[in-house]
Design a protein around this motif. Structure first.
Motif, PDB file in Angstrom:
ATOM      1  N   ARG A  87      46.972  -0.933  88.737  1.00  0.00           N
ATOM      2  CA  ARG A  87      48.084  -0.121  89.261  1.00  0.00           C
ATOM      3  C   ARG A  87      49.011   0.255  88.110  1.00  0.00           C
ATOM      4  NH1 ARG A  87      50.411  -4.089  93.326  1.00  0.00           N
ATOM      5  NH2 ARG A  87      48.527  -5.301  93.428  1.00  0.00           N
ATOM      6  N   GLU A  88      48.419   0.832  87.077  1.00  0.00           N
ATOM      7  CA  GLU A  88      49.187   1.130  85.874  1.00  0.00           C
ATOM      8  C   GLU A  88      50.008   2.408  86.024  1.00  0.00           C
ATOM      9  OE1 GLU A  88      49.358  -1.250  83.807  1.00  0.00           O
ATOM     10  OE2 GLU A  88      47.756  -2.295  84.812  1.00  0.00           O
ATOM     11  N   LYS A  89      51.020   2.473  85.229  1.00  0.00           N
ATOM     12  CA  LYS A  89      51.898   3.638  85.218  1.00  0.00           C
ATOM     13  C   LYS A  89      51.232   4.777  84.455  1.00  0.00           C
ATOM     14  CE  LYS A  89      55.524   1.343  86.874  1.00  0.00           C
ATOM     15  NZ  LYS A  89      55.152   0.655  88.032  1.00  0.00           N
ATOM     16  N   TRP A  90      51.834   5.937  84.550  1.00  0.00           N
ATOM     17  CA  TRP A  90      51.265   7.141  83.929  1.00  0.00           C
ATOM     18  C   TRP A  90      51.152   6.999  82.418  1.00  0.00           C
ATOM     19  CZ3 TRP A  90      53.759   9.966  80.268  1.00  0.00           C
ATOM     20  CH2 TRP A  90      55.128   9.729  80.126  1.00  0.00           C
ATOM     21  N   LEU A  91      52.052   6.259  81.783  1.00  0.00           N
ATOM     22  CA  LEU A  91      52.020   6.131  80.325  1.00  0.00           C
ATOM     23  C   LEU A  91      50.747   5.409  79.870  1.00  0.00           C
ATOM     24  CD1 LEU A  91      53.529   6.670  77.694  1.00  0.00           C
ATOM     25  CD2 LEU A  91      54.687   4.485  77.991  1.00  0.00           C
ATOM     26  N   SER A  92      50.411   4.311  80.518  1.00  0.00           N
ATOM     27  CA  SER A  92      49.182   3.591  80.173  1.00  0.00           C
ATOM     28  C   SER A  92      47.953   4.432  80.476  1.00  0.00           C
ATOM     29  CB  SER A  92      49.098   2.273  80.946  1.00  0.00           C
ATOM     30  OG  SER A  92      50.119   1.412  80.553  1.00  0.00           O
ATOM     31  N   MET A  93      47.968   5.071  81.629  1.00  0.00           N
ATOM     32  CA  MET A  93      46.808   5.862  82.025  1.00  0.00           C
ATOM     33  C   MET A  93      46.609   7.046  81.074  1.00  0.00           C
ATOM     34  SD  MET A  93      45.468   6.854  85.765  1.00  0.00           S
ATOM     35  CE  MET A  93      46.214   5.375  86.278  1.00  0.00           C
ATOM     36  N   SER A  94      47.675   7.772  80.790  1.00  0.00           N
ATOM     37  CA  SER A  94      47.535   8.938  79.913  1.00  0.00           C
ATOM     38  C   SER A  94      47.189   8.515  78.489  1.00  0.00           C
ATOM     39  CB  SER A  94      48.801   9.806  79.940  1.00  0.00           C
ATOM     40  OG  SER A  94      49.929   9.059  79.544  1.00  0.00           O
ATOM     41  N   GLY A  95      47.715   7.380  78.029  1.00  0.00           N
ATOM     42  CA  GLY A  95      47.376   6.886  76.694  1.00  0.00           C
ATOM     43  C   GLY A  95      45.910   6.508  76.568  1.00  0.00           C
ATOM     44  N   ALA A  96      45.390   5.817  77.574  1.00  0.00           N
ATOM     45  CA  ALA A  96      43.982   5.427  77.547  1.00  0.00           C
ATOM     46  C   ALA A  96      43.076   6.656  77.607  1.00  0.00           C
ATOM     47  CB  ALA A  96      43.675   4.480  78.711  1.00  0.00           C
ATOM     48  N   VAL A  97      43.438   7.623  78.439  1.00  0.00           N
ATOM     49  CA  VAL A  97      42.650   8.861  78.539  1.00  0.00           C
ATOM     50  C   VAL A  97      42.704   9.619  77.215  1.00  0.00           C
ATOM     51  CG1 VAL A  97      42.551  11.126  79.668  1.00  0.00           C
ATOM     52  CG2 VAL A  97      42.828   9.054  81.049  1.00  0.00           C
ATOM     53  N   LEU A  98      43.870   9.678  76.596  1.00  0.00           N
ATOM     54  CA  LEU A  98      44.016  10.377  75.318  1.00  0.00           C
ATOM     55  C   LEU A  98      43.194   9.698  74.214  1.00  0.00           C
ATOM     56  CD1 LEU A  98      45.401  12.717  73.871  1.00  0.00           C
ATOM     57  CD2 LEU A  98      47.349  11.213  73.450  1.00  0.00           C
ATOM     58  N   ALA A  99      43.253   8.382  74.131  1.00  0.00           N
ATOM     59  CA  ALA A  99      42.467   7.665  73.118  1.00  0.00           C
ATOM     60  C   ALA A  99      40.974   7.912  73.336  1.00  0.00           C
ATOM     61  CB  ALA A  99      42.787   6.168  73.164  1.00  0.00           C
ATOM     62  N   ALA A 100      40.541   7.870  74.589  1.00  0.00           N
ATOM     63  CA  ALA A 100      39.129   8.134  74.896  1.00  0.00           C
ATOM     64  C   ALA A 100      38.758   9.579  74.576  1.00  0.00           C
ATOM     65  CB  ALA A 100      38.843   7.826  76.370  1.00  0.00           C
ATOM     66  N   ALA A 101      39.672  10.514  74.822  1.00  0.00           N
ATOM     67  CA  ALA A 101      39.416  11.928  74.517  1.00  0.00           C
ATOM     68  C   ALA A 101      39.216  12.123  73.016  1.00  0.00           C
ATOM     69  CB  ALA A 101      40.560  12.801  75.029  1.00  0.00           C
ATOM     70  N   PHE A 102      39.969  11.395  72.206  1.00  0.00           N
ATOM     71  CA  PHE A 102      39.782  11.476  70.756  1.00  0.00           C
ATOM     72  C   PHE A 102      38.387  11.007  70.367  1.00  0.00           C
ATOM     73  CE2 PHE A 102      44.607  11.014  69.977  1.00  0.00           C
ATOM     74  CZ  PHE A 102      44.765  12.381  70.013  1.00  0.00           C
ATOM     75  N   VAL A 103      37.912   9.951  71.001  1.00  0.00           N
ATOM     76  CA  VAL A 103      36.568   9.441  70.713  1.00  0.00           C
ATOM     77  C   VAL A 103      35.522  10.492  71.097  1.00  0.00           C
ATOM     78  CG1 VAL A 103      34.874   7.645  71.253  1.00  0.00           C
ATOM     79  CG2 VAL A 103      37.276   7.033  70.928  1.00  0.00           C
ATOM     80  N   VAL A 104      35.715  11.146  72.223  1.00  0.00           N
ATOM     81  CA  VAL A 104      34.784  12.202  72.659  1.00  0.00           C
ATOM     82  C   VAL A 104      34.778  13.351  71.654  1.00  0.00           C
ATOM     83  CG1 VAL A 104      34.364  13.960  74.440  1.00  0.00           C
ATOM     84  CG2 VAL A 104      34.914  11.615  75.106  1.00  0.00           C
ATOM     85  N   ILE A 105      35.954  13.796  71.228  1.00  0.00           N
ATOM     86  CA  ILE A 105      36.064  14.891  70.256  1.00  0.00           C
ATOM     87  C   ILE A 105      35.373  14.511  68.943  1.00  0.00           C
ATOM     88  CG2 ILE A 105      37.697  16.153  68.782  1.00  0.00           C
ATOM     89  CD1 ILE A 105      39.647  16.051  71.230  1.00  0.00           C
ATOM     90  N   GLU A 106      35.613  13.287  68.496  1.00  0.00           N
ATOM     91  CA  GLU A 106      34.997  12.824  67.250  1.00  0.00           C
ATOM     92  C   GLU A 106      33.476  12.765  67.381  1.00  0.00           C
ATOM     93  OE1 GLU A 106      36.948   9.100  66.611  1.00  0.00           O
ATOM     94  OE2 GLU A 106      38.878  10.066  66.217  1.00  0.00           O
TER      95      GLU A 106
END
Length: 160
Positions: A87-106
């Protein structure tokens, strides 16, 4: 009787939440340590070794970042699973998605292009000028900042 049962459920929910936050913090800190060690310590250090040719240093770097990318996939999936099932807040969720998106881009764009450039250099050719290496460094710095925020948020929530 219902009051005791409700308290037990609340206690189990709190323990489950704390366990998830501890795991989030551990995964984020592990990723931070690996990112610092690979991208900001080991990689620049190998270019300081006078006995290591540029071609060999680039080939070692290519192999290192290939393995590190696979490790980052595992960390990104684990972090996303922890954040998205809690039940995480938007900051944790968006941060995890952003970090994963960087891995996908790389994985699907940046590393293959950089690998191709390294292949040209190893083959004795000179690739055209490019800022892709700088872009990779910037992505690593931003990813590091995102992971630091995720770790700080998890630590703060644990302190409550």
């Amino acid at each position: 009787m219902y009051i005791i049962f409700d308290r037990e459920i609340a206690m189990a929910d709190r323990i489950d939440r704390r366990g998830r936050l501890v795991l989030e913090l551990v995964v984020a800190m592990l990723w931070i340590g690996l990112l610092l060690g690979v991208s900001f310590l080991a990689t620049p250090a190998k270019f300081l070794a006078p006995s290591l040719s540029l071609a060999v240093a680039l080939d070692v770097g290519r192999q290192t970042f290939g393995v590190f990318n696979k490790v980052e996939w595992a960390l990104a999936i684990l972090l996303l699973a922890l954040v998205l099932t809690g039940r995480e807040k938007w900051l944790s969720m968006s941060g995890a998605v952003l970090a994963a998106a960087f891995v996908v881009i790389e994985t699907f764009w940046l590393l293959p292009v950089l690998d191709q450039r390294v292949g040209l250099i190893i083959a004795g050719q000179q690739p055209p000028e490019s800022n892709l290496h700088v872009l990779y460094i910037v992505l690593q710095i931003v990813k590091l900042a995102v992971l630091c925020v995720l770790a700080a948020v998890a630590a703060r929530r644990l302190a409550r």
